[in-house]
Design a protein around this motif. Structure first.
Motif, short mmCIF file in Angstrom:
data_model
loop_
_atom_site.label_atom_id
_atom_site.label_comp_id
_atom_site.label_asym_id
_atom_site.label_seq_id
_atom_site.Cartn_x
_atom_site.Cartn_y
_atom_site.Cartn_z
N ASN A 165 -42.27 8.72 39.68
CA ASN A 165 -42.43 8.68 38.23
C ASN A 165 -43.65 7.87 37.84
OD1 ASN A 165 -41.97 8.88 35.49
ND2 ASN A 165 -40.44 7.25 35.44
N SER A 193 -45.11 6.82 33.74
CA SER A 193 -44.74 5.69 32.88
C SER A 193 -45.80 4.59 32.97
CB SER A 193 -43.38 5.14 33.31
OG SER A 193 -42.39 6.13 33.19
N SER A 194 -45.71 3.64 32.06
CA SER A 194 -46.65 2.52 32.04
C SER A 194 -46.12 1.41 32.94
CB SER A 194 -46.82 2.01 30.61
OG SER A 194 -47.39 3.00 29.79
N TYR A 195 -46.89 1.08 33.93
CA TYR A 195 -46.46 0.07 34.90
C TYR A 195 -47.38 -1.15 34.88
CZ TYR A 195 -43.31 3.45 37.02
OH TYR A 195 -42.30 4.34 37.23
N SER A 230 -50.60 -2.41 32.02
CA SER A 230 -50.84 -0.98 31.83
C SER A 230 -52.10 -0.69 31.04
CB SER A 230 -49.62 -0.34 31.14
OG SER A 230 -49.37 -0.99 29.90
N LEU A 247 -42.00 -1.51 35.32
CA LEU A 247 -42.30 -1.00 33.99
C LEU A 247 -42.76 -2.14 33.11
CD1 LEU A 247 -39.30 1.44 33.60
CD2 LEU A 247 -41.70 2.05 33.89
N GLY A 280 -42.31 -2.98 30.16
CA GLY A 280 -41.56 -3.08 28.93
C GLY A 280 -41.58 -4.49 28.40
#
Length: 128
Positions: free
Chosen positions: A27, A30-32, A53, A99, A101
């Protein structure tokens, strides 16, 4: 979920250079937040450099100037260019990702517990 595979380690004499690669799969859309760590025998895992990211980079003060992180988004690959290597750089080198987040403080990038995904590591040996 993302899978990470490091490569590029090896044996080099002091003063030499190596470029480590970390290929990501899974995956990758997504922004990592990503980072490079190392672990020498009988020592704790040490954070070297991280990148969020948006491409903001955080270097450990101890390695600033010798190590350079970069990434190729088209190849989903993270790199660590290491120059002027010293015997004390001998260690297993790992790339890590998680991630991005929420807010990632600078110190997060040097805390192994903040990263969920790890590669298997690549050995670097620097001889004097």
């Amino acid at each position: 979920q993302v899978q990470l595979v490091e490569s590029g380690g090896g044996s080099v004499q002091a003063g030499g250079s190596l470029r480590l690669s970390c290929a990501a799969s899974g995956n990758t859309g997504s922004s990592y937040c990503v980072g490079w760590f190392r672990q020498a025998p009988e020592k704790e895992r040490e954070g070297l450099v991280g990148m969020n990211s948006r491409g903001t980079i955080y270097y450990a003060d101890s390695e600033k100037g010798r190590f350079t992180i970069s990434k190729d988004n088209a190849k989903n690959t993270l790199y660590l260019q290491m120059n002027n290597l010293k015997p004390e750089d001998t260690a297993v080198y790992y790339c890590a990702a998680d991630l991005c987040g929420g807010l990632w403080y600078r110190w997060y990038f040097f805390d192994a517990k903040k990263f969920a995904y790890w590669g298997q590591g690549t050995q670097v040996i620097v001889s004097s």
